[in-house]
Design a protein around this motif. Sequence first.
Motif, PDB file in Angstrom:
ATOM      1  N   ALA A   1       0.672  -1.588   0.298  1.00  7.88           N
ATOM      2  CA  ALA A   1       0.117   0.255  -0.237  1.00  7.88           C
ATOM      3  C   ALA A   1       1.226   1.358   0.074  1.00  7.88           C
ATOM      4  O   ALA A   1       1.623   1.246   0.781  1.00  7.88           O
ATOM      5  CB  ALA A   1      -0.967  -0.395   1.215  1.00  7.88           C
ATOM      6  N   LEU A   2       0.549   2.293  -0.864  1.00  4.89           N
ATOM      7  CA  LEU A   2       0.751   3.477  -0.358  1.00  4.89           C
ATOM      8  C   LEU A   2       0.684   4.300  -0.234  1.00  4.89           C
ATOM      9  O   LEU A   2      -0.406   4.665  -0.013  1.00  4.89           O
ATOM     10  CB  LEU A   2       1.363   3.839  -2.059  1.00  4.89           C
ATOM     11  N   GLU A   3       1.024   5.027   0.824  1.00  8.18           N
ATOM     12  CA  GLU A   3       1.109   6.545   1.074  1.00  8.18           C
ATOM     13  C   GLU A   3      -0.138   6.991   0.515  1.00  8.18           C
ATOM     14  O   GLU A   3       0.464   7.331  -0.443  1.00  8.18           O
ATOM     15  CB  GLU A   3       2.015   7.256   2.420  1.00  8.18           C
ATOM     16  N   PRO A   4      -0.835   7.896   0.792  1.00  8.24           N
ATOM     17  CA  PRO A   4      -2.038   9.371   0.191  1.00  8.24           C
ATOM     18  C   PRO A   4      -1.270   9.452  -0.441  1.00  8.24           C
ATOM     19  O   PRO A   4      -1.883  10.066  -1.968  1.00  8.24           O
ATOM     20  CB  PRO A   4      -2.890   9.296   0.989  1.00  8.24           C
ATOM     21  N   TRP A   5      -0.675  10.896  -0.409  1.00  5.60           N
ATOM     22  CA  TRP A   5       0.048  11.516  -0.884  1.00  5.60           C
ATOM     23  C   TRP A   5       1.171  10.903  -2.289  1.00  5.60           C
ATOM     24  O   TRP A   5       1.470  11.578  -2.949  1.00  5.60           O
ATOM     25  CB  TRP A   5       0.981  12.225  -0.077  1.00  5.60           C
ATOM     26  N   ALA A   6       1.802   9.967  -2.207  1.00  5.22           N
ATOM     27  CA  ALA A   6       2.310   9.136  -2.910  1.00  5.22           C
ATOM     28  C   ALA A   6       1.374   8.134  -4.150  1.00  5.22           C
ATOM     29  O   ALA A   6       1.772   8.610  -5.427  1.00  5.22           O
ATOM     30  CB  ALA A   6       3.139   7.954  -2.340  1.00  5.22           C
ATOM     31  N   ALA A   7       0.634   7.924  -3.635  1.00  3.21           N
ATOM     32  CA  ALA A   7      -0.591   7.731  -4.397  1.00  3.21           C
ATOM     33  C   ALA A   7      -0.971   8.422  -5.935  1.00  3.21           C
ATOM     34  O   ALA A   7      -1.677   8.730  -7.126  1.00  3.21           O
ATOM     35  CB  ALA A   7      -1.866   7.068  -3.564  1.00  3.21           C
ATOM     36  N   ASP A   8      -1.085   9.476  -5.030  1.00  4.82           N
ATOM     37  CA  ASP A   8      -2.178  10.684  -5.740  1.00  4.82           C
ATOM     38  C   ASP A   8      -0.761  11.183  -6.668  1.00  4.82           C
ATOM     39  O   ASP A   8      -1.648  11.599  -7.576  1.00  4.82           O
ATOM     40  CB  ASP A   8      -1.774  12.047  -4.663  1.00  4.82           C
TER      41      ASP A   8
END
Length: 66
Positions: free
Chosen positions: A23-30
């Motif tokens: 799972a990616l951190e939300p900031w990285a997924a963005d």
Amino acid sequence: MFTHDDPYVGIDLDGCRDSETGALEPWAADIVGQLASYTEVSPSRTGVHVIVRGILSGTRRRKGPI
């Protein structure tokens, strides 16, 4: 390997991936979603590398985990 004549640049996102779940951190997924390019897991398995077509003017830059 990137060279001055290469049409690609790399973005290194550190500390943004759970090495067990992926799972990616939300900031990285963005960021990954916005770039919509080739992305691979970094050797540490806790980050990702994104390869995009572009020109990097000047020298290498660092901004926090990016």
